[in-house]
Design a protein around this motif. Structure first.
Motif, PDB file in Angstrom:
ATOM      1  N   UNK A  39     -23.994   6.002   3.828  1.00 42.69           N
ATOM      2  CA  UNK A  39     -24.113   4.801   4.998  1.00 42.69           C
ATOM      3  C   UNK A  39     -23.781   4.129   6.464  1.00 42.69           C
ATOM      4  N   UNK A  40     -24.181   4.048   7.522  1.00 44.15           N
ATOM      5  CA  UNK A  40     -24.565   4.462   8.998  1.00 44.15           C
ATOM      6  C   UNK A  40     -22.484   4.784   8.958  1.00 44.15           C
ATOM      7  N   UNK A  41     -21.878   4.011   8.163  1.00 45.91           N
ATOM      8  CA  UNK A  41     -20.853   3.249   8.875  1.00 45.91           C
ATOM      9  C   UNK A  41     -19.750   4.497   8.720  1.00 45.91           C
ATOM     10  N   UNK A  42     -19.659   4.783   7.472  1.00 48.19           N
ATOM     11  CA  UNK A  42     -18.957   5.895   6.693  1.00 48.19           C
ATOM     12  C   UNK A  42     -19.320   7.594   7.103  1.00 48.19           C
ATOM     13  N   UNK A  43     -19.942   7.779   8.044  1.00 41.87           N
ATOM     14  CA  UNK A  43     -20.663   8.801   8.334  1.00 41.87           C
ATOM     15  C   UNK A  43     -20.228   9.617   8.081  1.00 41.87           C
ATOM     16  N   UNK A  44     -18.937   9.933   9.242  1.00 41.75           N
ATOM     17  CA  UNK A  44     -17.763  10.814   8.846  1.00 41.75           C
ATOM     18  C   UNK A  44     -17.410  11.270   7.595  1.00 41.75           C
ATOM     19  N   UNK A  45     -17.063  10.651   6.460  1.00 45.42           N
ATOM     20  CA  UNK A  45     -17.164  11.183   5.195  1.00 45.42           C
ATOM     21  C   UNK A  45     -18.074  11.776   4.253  1.00 45.42           C
ATOM     22  N   UNK A  46     -18.864  12.074   5.180  1.00 41.94           N
ATOM     23  CA  UNK A  46     -20.537  13.245   4.549  1.00 41.94           C
ATOM     24  C   UNK A  46     -19.663  14.704   3.955  1.00 41.94           C
ATOM     25  N   UNK A  47     -19.461  14.828   5.166  1.00 42.57           N
ATOM     26  CA  UNK A  47     -18.401  16.318   4.483  1.00 42.57           C
ATOM     27  C   UNK A  47     -17.474  16.847   4.010  1.00 42.57           C
ATOM     28  N   UNK A  48     -16.659  15.965   3.426  1.00 41.80           N
ATOM     29  CA  UNK A  48     -16.387  15.888   1.982  1.00 41.80           C
ATOM     30  C   UNK A  48     -16.984  15.147   0.871  1.00 41.80           C
TER      31      UNK A  48
END
Length: 329
Positions: free
Chosen positions: A234-243
């Motif tokens: 989800x674009x709003x949560x992109x920063x969580x992808x690596x985790x």
């Protein structure tokens, strides 16, 4: 003269009041129309091995008891565009009514399916083939791993039907769904609770899916046995992808371990007998070999004529099969 002027002005005022009332009624009518056909949307970034390659966006419109999801899915894989369009229609209770899906699901595969459900029967068209089939008790139209929006509604349908072990897919196949736990992550100085699910049957392998507590899709990561990964975020949560990629790797290993027919770590000594070992160093094949494992670790490898199987060892017959290193999933 004065009386005539007053009469004219009164008529003019009445006309203006009438005009304003008409405009107000028109605005109220337009507002009611918008509310009865409410529209919403959401977007997801698509990745391969954490590299952004495309996007999926869906638009929701509702009217009466029906909800329509118009979906645009597209990514570029090694210079080749992979576009897909779909339309899913359900009731407000997430009961499927129709699915239209057309486009590409990879550089090498295409899809052109139409499924319409009415009176407990499904009218199905796959490319140029058309047929009808009776609806199973639990069934949902799915085109595979894409688009992810369809999987989000599939999960809501699954929950509404008391989370069965499997659901029949239309036009064919079966998907297994299970809850796999929760993940709490730090995001924008707050903690975010995500529900985690495992889906099997949509790809050759497993998918790990995260949603928020309301069932909205946050992340989908394929765990394809062919190594063809896809991450959808989800674009709003992109920063969580690596985790979430890191966590998916851990959960994927657990899924692989639990799917093995034999847990080698619980057997003190195991012998794999008669297999043909592909020697990656010498680029040769060693025929009729023996591999000795103790507590899950390889202890000895040799030819069957030279290496004896220890007494009491668990023996796995590998005659006619090939053994090669490195393919863990």
């Amino acid at each position: 003269m004065l009386k005539t002027l007053k009469t004219f002005r009164n008529k003019e005022i009445c006309a203006l009041v009438h005009l304003h009332i008409c405009i107000l009624l028109l605005l109220l009518t337009s507002s009611a129309t918008v509310q009865s056909q409410a529209t919403d949307s959401a977007s997801f970034f698509l990745h391969k091995f954490a590299q952004n390659i495309g996007k999926e966006t869906y638009y929701v419109s509702s009217s009466g008891n029906t909800v329509s999801y118009d979906i645009n899915f597209k990514f570029t894989d090694r210079g080749s565009p992979v576009p897909l369009k779909a339309n899913l229609v359900t009731t407000k209770d997430n009961e499927p009514l129709s699915l239209f899906i057309k486009g590409s699901t990879s550089r090498f595969s295409t899809i052109n399916d139409t499924i319409r459900i009415q009176n407990k029967n499904a009218a199905i068209r796959v490319d140029d083939s058309a047929y009808k089939k009776a609806m199973p008790a639990l069934a949902f139209p799915v085109g595979g791993y894409s688009p992810g929006t369809v999987q989000m509604i599939l999960l809501k349908y699954w929950k509404a039907h008391k989370e069965p072990k499997t659901i029949t897919m239309l036009p064919k196949g079966e998907v297994a769904i299970k809850r796999d736990g929760n993940d709490t992550l730090d995001f924008m100085n707050k903690q975010v609770l995500l529900e985690r699910y495992v889906l099997s049957g949509l790809i050759w392998g497993n998918e790990i899916v995260w949603t928020d507590p309301s069932g909205n899709l946050i992340c989908l990561i394929t765990n394809d046995a062919e190594g063809d990964k896809l991450e959808m975020m989800a674009t709003a949560y992109e920063d969580l992808l690596p985790e979430l990629i890191n966590r998916a790797a851990t959960y994927g290993m657990k899924l692989f371990s639990s799917s093995m027919k034999m847990d080698l770590t619980t057997n003190k000594v195991t012998a794999i007998v008669g297999g043909n070992i592909v020697d990656m160093m010498g680029v040769t094949i060693l025929n009729n070999t023996v591999i000795i494992l103790a507590n899950g670790l390889i202890k000895e490898v040799g030819m069957a004529n030279d290496l004896k199987v220890p007494a009491g060892a668990t023996v796995i017959d590998a005659k006619g099969k090939y053994i090669l290193p490195g393919l863990w999933d």
